[in-house]
Scaffold this motif. Structure first.
Motif: not given
Lengths: 253, 132
Positions: A165-176
């Motif tokens: 879940t943490l890794s998904v959040a990191a990826g979302l932060v990057k994308s945004i």
């Protein structure tokens, strides 16, 4: 009221077209009146979209932003993977082959460099935050690659759900951040020609981030950045659970 | 016929996606490897070739241009359905990892662009897609 809602929900894609149209109209108005055209209208529209997504996510508790609100569910279809990919491919219409060939080598290098560099940065942050398990470090590093590479890697190497879940959040932060940041830094990183756009797409890699970032910077550059970016997630999924996990495993047994 | 252009675009995307999926299976990866990029190559080839002229010129071309022009609205819709709430709830580690990855990647754009320019001393840039 029920009658209106029924009609809107039944025609959800059409509602989405009109809502997005009004949003873009307002955005271009703001861009011209408030910023005298200094900020691109589409950048404002994308920012409004992200803010709406945040509000939608917080109020509904769902994971699809504004699309979890019934009458706006058409946004989910309009901005979903299928139509997004269709429109991205359409932007390649009129592109000259020679432009692609010119940046070919740098483009390929940038894909691998982008995956590896983002992974190292993400893994380093995980280590700083006290993670010592190789699978955890690898998964968080993979999340910094994209929010798809994170869970694919994590599930392949058996990381815990919390870390995935943490890794998904990191990826979302990057994308945004790529969506918002690209038009702001474009001038400083020389992002104004097809070659640098291909390198940029390969380095950033997040398809949605690159798609929106270039749209808000210069729509002419979209096909070049999108071309390399679409290979990035595949390369990330290839390297994450294999070579990169292997290397982290040697360092953190 | 407008639909000819739309059909050409659709065939390009489906072919690209199929190849990307096969590449994923061959490489043992649980993802589509470059399907969209391959589809774009197909469309570039088709729009530069004489054989597909009837599918890319005139009103047929308008069918492709329409979807190209719908790109930004679609991206706005895409932004509106991102899981922004989850991104902000991931805590400091997610935010720092994401931000750091972006900053370092941005910094590398001019470096790698230069490598590309050096290996190929490139004169006269062609006009990039003027369709948008």
């Amino acid at each position: 009221m029920e009658l209106i809602e029924t009609v809107l929900v039944r025609n959800n894609l059409i509602v989405a077209f009109s809502v997005v149209g009004v949003t873009i109209w307002i955005s271009y108005l703001l861009a011209n009146k408030l910023t005298a055209g200094r900020i691109h209208g589409s950048a404002i529209a994308i920012a409004i979209g992200l803010v709406a997504a945040y509000i939608g996510g917080v109020t509904t508790g769902g994971s699809k932003g504004v699309a979890d609100i019934a009458i706006l569910s058409g946004i989910g279809l309009m901005g979903g993977g299928m139509l997004r990919d269709f429109a991205i491919v359409a932007t390649a219409f009129g592109v000259h082959f020679s432009e692609l060939k010119k940046a070919g080598v740098a483009g390929v290098i940038s894909i691998f460099a982008g995956v590896i560099v983002s992974f190292i940065v993400g893994a380093a942050v995980a280590i700083v935050f006290g993670y010592t398990d190789a699978a955890d470090i690898t998964t968080i590093g993979a999340g910094a690659v994209t929010y798809i590479v994170g869970p694919v890697t994590g599930e392949a190497i058996g990381a815990s759900d919390a870390v995935i879940t943490l890794s998904v959040a990191a990826g979302l932060v990057k994308s945004i951040l790529v969506m918002i940041g690209t038009p702001l830094v474009a001038r400083y990183i020389g992002l104004d020609n097809p070659q640098s756009a291909m390198v940029y797409g390969g380095l950033m890699g997040t398809t949605s981030g690159v798609a929106a970032g270039l749209a808000a910077t210069d729509p002419k550059l979209v096909p070049y950045g999108a071309m390399t970016a679409t290979f990035y997630t595949g390369v990330g999924c290839l390297l994450g659970p294999s070579v990169l996990y292997f290397i982290v495993g040697i360092m953190f047994q | 016929m407008i639909v000819y252009g739309v059909a050409l675009l659709s065939v390009c995307l489906i072919l690209g996606m199929l190849i990307g999926e096969v590449l994923g299976v061959v490489l043992g990866v649980d993802a589509n490897v470059g399907g969209v990029g391959i589809a774009m190559l197909f469309l570039v080839m088709a729009s530069n070739s004489k054989r597909f002229k009837s599918l890319t010129e005139g009103t047929s071309g308008a069918g492709i241009q329409f979807w190209s022009a719908m790109y930004i609205p679609i991206v706005v819709a895409m932004a509106a359905q991102q899981n922004v709430a989850a991104a902000t709830e991931g805590g400091m580690i997610a935010i720092i990892a994401g931000v750091a990855a972006v900053v370092v990647s941005f910094a590398l754009v001019p470096v790698l662009s230069k490598i590309g320019a050096d290996t190929k001393a490139s004169p006269g840039q062609g006009q990039p897609g003027s369709k948008l």
